[in-house]
Design an enzyme around this catalytic site. Structure first.
Site, mmCIF file in Angstrom:
data_model
loop_
_atom_site.group_PDB
_atom_site.id
_atom_site.type_symbol
_atom_site.label_atom_id
_atom_site.label_comp_id
_atom_site.label_asym_id
_atom_site.label_seq_id
_atom_site.Cartn_x
_atom_site.Cartn_y
_atom_site.Cartn_z
ATOM 1 N N TRP A 21 -7.773 18.163 3.568
ATOM 2 C CA TRP A 21 -6.674 18.294 2.597
ATOM 3 C C TRP A 21 -5.456 18.874 3.304
ATOM 4 O O TRP A 21 -5.579 19.779 4.138
ATOM 5 C CB TRP A 21 -7.074 19.200 1.426
ATOM 6 N N ASP A 24 -4.339 22.726 2.546
ATOM 7 C CA ASP A 24 -5.487 23.533 3.002
ATOM 8 C C ASP A 24 -5.459 23.667 4.518
ATOM 9 O O ASP A 24 -5.653 24.756 5.076
ATOM 10 C CB ASP A 24 -6.811 22.880 2.602
ATOM 11 N N TYR A 69 -17.334 12.676 -3.530
ATOM 12 C CA TYR A 69 -15.994 13.003 -4.035
ATOM 13 C C TYR A 69 -15.418 11.805 -4.775
ATOM 14 O O TYR A 69 -15.562 10.662 -4.348
ATOM 15 C CB TYR A 69 -15.059 13.368 -2.875
ATOM 16 N N GLN A 89 1.386 16.627 -0.700
ATOM 17 C CA GLN A 89 1.009 17.969 -1.172
ATOM 18 C C GLN A 89 2.043 18.976 -0.677
ATOM 19 O O GLN A 89 2.887 18.629 0.154
ATOM 20 C CB GLN A 89 -0.402 18.330 -0.663
ATOM 21 N N GLY A 149 -0.632 20.694 -6.016
ATOM 22 C CA GLY A 149 -1.786 21.530 -5.711
ATOM 23 C C GLY A 149 -2.268 22.285 -6.938
ATOM 24 O O GLY A 149 -3.390 22.751 -6.984
ATOM 25 N N ASP A 151 -3.228 21.425 -10.005
ATOM 26 C CA ASP A 151 -3.564 20.195 -10.714
ATOM 27 C C ASP A 151 -3.452 20.251 -12.230
ATOM 28 O O ASP A 151 -2.923 19.345 -12.847
ATOM 29 C CB ASP A 151 -5.005 19.771 -10.383
ATOM 30 N N ARG A 184 -12.999 23.601 -14.150
ATOM 31 C CA ARG A 184 -12.307 22.425 -13.598
ATOM 32 C C ARG A 184 -11.387 21.789 -14.650
ATOM 33 O O ARG A 184 -11.474 22.105 -15.829
ATOM 34 C CB ARG A 184 -13.360 21.384 -13.143
ATOM 35 N N TYR A 336 -9.368 26.836 -13.153
ATOM 36 C CA TYR A 336 -8.553 26.271 -12.062
ATOM 37 C C TYR A 336 -7.146 26.877 -12.032
ATOM 38 O O TYR A 336 -7.001 28.014 -11.638
ATOM 39 C CB TYR A 336 -8.533 24.753 -12.244
ATOM 40 N N GLU A 380 -13.137 29.927 -4.179
ATOM 41 C CA GLU A 380 -11.925 29.099 -4.252
ATOM 42 C C GLU A 380 -10.842 29.845 -5.039
ATOM 43 O O GLU A 380 -9.687 29.869 -4.643
ATOM 44 C CB GLU A 380 -12.263 27.759 -4.924
HETATM 45 C C1 DGY Z 1 -9.241 17.753 -6.517
HETATM 46 O O1 DGY Z 1 -9.912 16.754 -6.284
HETATM 47 O O2 DGY Z 1 -9.574 18.635 -7.312
HETATM 48 C C2 DGY Z 1 -8.033 17.979 -5.778
HETATM 49 O O3 DGY Z 1 -7.336 19.115 -6.184
HETATM 50 C C3 DGY Z 1 -7.145 16.787 -5.780
HETATM 51 O O4 DGY Z 1 -6.506 16.844 -4.585
#
Ligand code: DGY
Length: 413
Positions: A21, A24, A69, A89, A149, A151, A184, A336, A380
Site C-alpha cells: 500500500w 503505508d 483480498y 493515496q 486513506g 475510507d 470495518r 475504522y 491497526e
Molecule cells: C481496504 O481495503 O480497506 C483499504 O483501505 C483500501 O485501500
C-alpha cells in the site's frame, strides 16, 4: 516490521492487507530508516517502480496473487505489467524522503538514491495539480474515499449517498474474514466503493476524464496538507541537491495551496473541514481530516486553534486524537475512521503542531500514542475511549511510528 517485510516491499499486515500500500510504505520507510537506511529507500523505490506513465502512483501494488483480498487485480483491470489499483493515496513519500535524507547517517548512498527519486515524486505532485485541480484552485480533490486513506469517514456520508449502486456486480468481501465486521466499513459503503471502481474502469482509467466524471469529488484538508507538506519538503530537498526548477515549482505549489487552505476553515466547527466540490459546500463534519491540516504550514493562529480543538477533544476521550468528534452521534469508537485513533495521523498532527510551537498538545498526542501501544500492542487502530485494539494486528506502520516517536521525541514516563 521485519515479519511483514517481503524483501523489497512491506505488507501492512498479513492476511487483511497482503500487498504493498502506497502511504503505508512511505510511512513505514521512516521506521526502517532508524535501523536500515538502505531498506527504507528500497521501500519507496519499489513504490515508484510502479508509477504510471502519467505520474500517478497507485494506492495498491499487487506484487503477488492473493485470494484473501477484495477487490483484487481482476476488479481493477488496470492493465499494468505488475497489476496495480487505479487510484492513488495520500502523498507522504516526499515528506518521508526528505526526512530520511535530513537524518541520514550514510549520507552518500542515501543522497544518490534520493536524487533518482526526486523527479518521480515531483511528477506525482504535478499529476495531482494537473488532473485533480483542473480549475487551478490550489487544492486537489480525491475522487474515491479510498484515496483519502480514511475510507469510511463521516466526512463522506452525504456525498457518498449520491453515488449510485445500480449495476454493481455481485462481490464477496474478504476484509471481514480477517477483521471484526464491526470495525470495518459497511456493505452499503463497499457497494459504492465498487461502483466508483467500475465507473473509472469503464473510462479506461483515463485521468484526464476521471475527475469530472466522478460523482464523488472531495477536497480533504488532511489530504491536501500532506500533499502541500510534501511539496514544501521536496522543495528544500531539491534545493539541497541543486535541482532549482523542481524546488521552484514545488515551493509554488505549497505556497498557493496553503493560501487556499483558508477556504476550508469552518468557523462553526472551529477547525478545517472538507469541501464537497460536487455540492459546492463545506461539509459539516468535525473529523480528524480537519485537524491533520496542521501537518502543513498553516498560519500560526490556525495552528493555535487546531491545538485548542484537540485539547478540548482530550476532555472527551482518554486517548488522543479520535478520528471523529466523540460528542457527535455518528461517532463510533471501533469502526475504522469513524472514531478510532490512528498512530500515523497522530504522528503527522503532532509533527505539524510542534513545528508551529504548539508543544504541549503535540507532546500529549505522542504520549497517548505510546500509552496505546503499552496497553494494546501494535494494532491497526484503537478505540479512543477504551484503548481496545481494532482492525488488523501486527501492523507495520504502527510499529514504524513507535520507532519514530521513541527516537525523535521525549515521551514522559
Ligand atoms: C481496504 O481495503 O480497506 C483499504 O483501505 C483500501 O485501500
Amino acid at each position: 516490521m521485519q515479519r511483514n517485510d517481503r524483501g523489497h516491499y512491506t505488507v501492512p499486515t498479513a492476511g487483511l492487507y497482503p500487498f504493498q500500500w502506497n502511504w503505508d510504505s512511505a510511512l513505514s520507510a521512516l521506521g526502517f530508516a532508524h535501523f536500515d537506511e538502505a531498506r527504507a529507500l528500497t521501500e519507496i523505490e519499489t513504490l515508484f517502480a510502479h508509477q504510471w506513465p502519467d505520474g500517478m502512483v497507485p494506492h495498491i501494488i499487487f506484487h503477488q496473487p492473493d485470494d484473501g483480498y477484495f477487490p483484487g487485480p481482476d476488479v481493477w483491470g488496470t492493465d499494468r505489467p505488475v497489476p496495480t489499483s487505479g487510484i492513488t493515496q495520500p502523498p507522504v513519500a516526499g515528506f518521508a524522503l526528505a526526512r530520511i535524507c535530513n537524518r541520514a547517517r550514510d549520507t552518500g548512498p542515501v543522497i544518490e538514491r534520493a536524487r533518482a527519486l526526486l523527479p518521480r515524486i515531483h511528477a506525482w505532485h504535478q499529476w495531482f495539480f494537473r488532473t485533480r485541480d483542473p480549475e487551478g484552485t490550489g487544492l486537489v480533490a480525491i475522487i474515491h474515499p479510498w484515496e483519502s486513506g480514511r475510507d469510511n469517514s463521516v466526512d463522506w456520508d452525504d456525498a457518498f449517498s449520491r453515488v449510485p449502486t445500480e449495476g454493481v456486480a455481485p462481490f464477496k468481501r474478504r476484509d471481514i474474514t480477517h477483521a471484526n465486521p464491526a470495525h470495518r466499513p459497511t456493505d452499503a459503503q463497499y457497494t459504492r466503493f465498487i461502483y466508483l471502481v467500475q465507473l473509472f474502469r469503464s473510462l479506461g482509467w483515463d485521468n484526464a476524464r476521471l475527475h469530472d466524471a466522478s460523482s464523488f469529488r472531495m477536497v480533504d484538508p488532511g489530504f491536501n496538507a500532506i500533499l502541500l507538506r510534501s511539496c514544501a519538503d521536496l522543495a528544500d530537498l531539491a534545493d539541497a541537491l541543486g535541482e532549482g526548477e523542481i524546488a521552484r515549482q514545488s515551493r509554488a505549489f505549497a505556497q498557493r495551496g496553503i493560501a487556499a487552505m483558508e477556504h476550508l476553515w469552518n468557523p462553526a466547527l472551529d477547525q478545517y473541514a472538507c469541501f464537497d466540490r460536487v455540492a459546492g459546500q463545506l461539509v459539516d463534519s468535525p473529523s480528524i481530516g480537519g485537524l491533520l491540516a496542521a501537518f502543513c504550514a498553516i498560519p500560526p493562529e490556525r495552528a493555535r486553534a487546531v491545538a485548542g480543538r484537540i485539547a478540548r477533544l482530550g476532555t472527551q476521550a482518554r486517548f488522543m486524537v479520535p478520528s471523529h468528534d466523540p460528542t457527535r452521534p455518528e461517532f463510533d469508537g471501533k469502526r475504522y475512521w469513524r472514531g478510532p485513533v490512528w498512530l500515523i495521523v497522530n504522528y503527522m498532527i503532532a509533527d505539524g503542531l510542534a513545528a508551529a510551537g504548539e508543544h504541549e498538545v503535540a507532546q500529549r498526542i505522542q504520549t497517548d500514542s505510546i500509552r496505546l501501544i503499552e496497553e494494546s500492542g501494535f494494532a491497526e487502530y484503537y478505540d479512543p475511549l477504551t484503548a481496545e485494539p481494532c482492525g488488523g494486528g501486527s501492523f507495520t506502520w504502527t510499529a514504524a511510528m513507535v520507532i519514530e516517536i521513541l527516537n525523535t521525541r521525549r515521551v514522559p514516563a
